[in-house]
Design an enzyme around this catalytic site. Structure first.
Site, PDB file in Angstrom:
ATOM      1  CG  HIS A 192      32.032  13.392  56.530  1.00  0.00           C
ATOM      2  ND1 HIS A 192      32.294  14.371  55.592  1.00  0.00           N
ATOM      3  CD2 HIS A 192      31.939  12.219  55.839  1.00  0.00           C
ATOM      4  CE1 HIS A 192      32.364  13.814  54.387  1.00  0.00           C
ATOM      5  NE2 HIS A 192      32.145  12.524  54.513  1.00  0.00           N
ATOM      6  CG  ASP A 228      33.237  16.943  57.586  1.00  0.00           C
ATOM      7  OD1 ASP A 228      33.970  15.984  57.899  1.00  0.00           O
ATOM      8  OD2 ASP A 228      32.614  16.997  56.510  1.00  0.00           O
ATOM      9  CB  SER A 232      31.066  11.865  51.349  1.00  0.00           C
ATOM     10  OG  SER A 232      32.401  11.630  51.733  1.00  0.00           O
TER      11      SER A 232
END
Length: 337
Positions: free
Chosen positions: A306, A278, A148
């Site tokens: 995610h 995601d 991320s």
């Protein structure tokens, strides 16, 4: 049952009751303390040791296991509002003789937080480089992993300090434009239009908002008790003001597409892992990276959101190990040729 036996039974029952009652009280009254104890125990069980490193007056907090050897060390960069312990689920499935380093990102957990610091993606990459030099991790090129926000930083790091790394793993990285808006991006647009940007979905302040965030980040539906949700919120609330400042910094024009702007400079063999479902960062970002990075291996995980590190830790660990083994085999073939 004679009197002595009865007394022993009462004493034994009382002895057992004290820790049980303490656990129940902690769960009901101080769930955040229980969560901290949980991470402490898990680190200890996995052999991860916490250390601090200083660069001038700046302090980095990190955990590590193993020592540098013939195989590359692995440095792991966590995502927005997380901490070094988020990697423990992956560490569990990695060999104990691998040298692993998990660092708290700038401003997070035990690493220095300063209003004067540069929290842009390039600013964070510079801080991580300072950390790497502090612990002399770049004596030999190492494998860099980021997820991320940490994936955005990892990609920029690989572009700006190519001599430091031998290979790269990006897990659902931020910093890329997308042809398809994710659920999270749509939510942000709606909040901007209604001028309620203070209610960022990734910064919960109630158990209900925490439950919504978990649903947003995970394809797998975890059944989390209300008390644990409260504990997770209690741990985060003191930091929410910083998280808001950081979030606005990394979605600013300066950082929003940092990985995209730097991806053509990445020369190290790169692995991309992405959850197909995601809802935070759309999976189409994987093809963007694959088209720009010459030696890029893409793995799309079915039935995964995610939070790849939490949802599919064993699979993710195996993919990283297989990637490193493949690179080792290629290097050996080159030497023999």
């Amino acid at each position: 049952m004679d009197l002595d036996m009865l007394n022993m039974f009462v004493i034994a029952s009382s002895t057992l009751a004290i820790p049980i009652l303490a656990f129940v009280a902690s769960f009901l009254l101080w769930p955040s303390a229980l969560i901290r104890i949980y991470y402490w125990y898990w680190r200890r069980a996995l052999g991860m040791q916490v250390r601090y490193a200083n660069y001038d007056d700046y302090q980095f907090c990190y955990s590590y296991r193993g020592r540098p050897g013939y195989r590359p060390s692995i440095l792991m960069l966590h995502g927005f509002s997380a901490h070094k312990d988020m990697w423990l689920s992956i560490v569990k499935f990695l060999p104990k003789n691998l040298h692993l380093v998990c660092v708290d990102m700038p401003g997070h957990e035990g690493t220095t937080r300063s209003d004067l610091d540069d929290y842009s993606i390039s600013g964070q990459a510079k801080r991580i480089h300072q950390f790497v030099e502090c612990i002399k991790l770049n004596r030999k090129p190492f494998h860099l992993v980021g997820t991320s926000m940490g994936g955005n930083v990892a990609g920029v790091y690989a572009a700006q300090y190519p001599e430091d790394i031998c290979s790269l793993t990006l897990i659902c990285p931020a910093g890329l434009p997308s042809t398809t808006d994710s659920k999270f991006i749509k939510q942000l647009r709606e909040l901007q239009e209604s001028k309620r940007i203070d209610r960022i979905p990734l910064i919960p302040s109630t158990p209900e908002e925490m439950a919504d965030m978990l649903k947003l980040c995970s394809y797998v539906r975890f059944k989390v008790p209300q008390q644990i949700l409260q504990g997770l919120v209690d741990v985060r609330i003191p930091h929410n003001e910083f998280y808001r400042k950081l979030f606005l910094e990394i979605v600013d024009e300066k950082s929003r597409h940092s990985l995209h702007e730097n991806m053509s400079k990445i020369k190290a063999p790169t692995q991309v892992i992405w959850g197909k479902q995601d809802q935070v960062l759309d999976v189409s970002g994987a093809s963007v990276l694959a088209s720009a990075i010459p030696d890029c291996h893409v793995y799309i995980l079915e039935n995964c959101g995610h939070s790849v590190v939490v949802e599919r830790p064993r699979k993710t660990a195996n993919l990283i190990l297989e990637f490193l083994a493949l690179l080792h085999s290629i290097d050996n073939n080159k030497k023999q040729a």
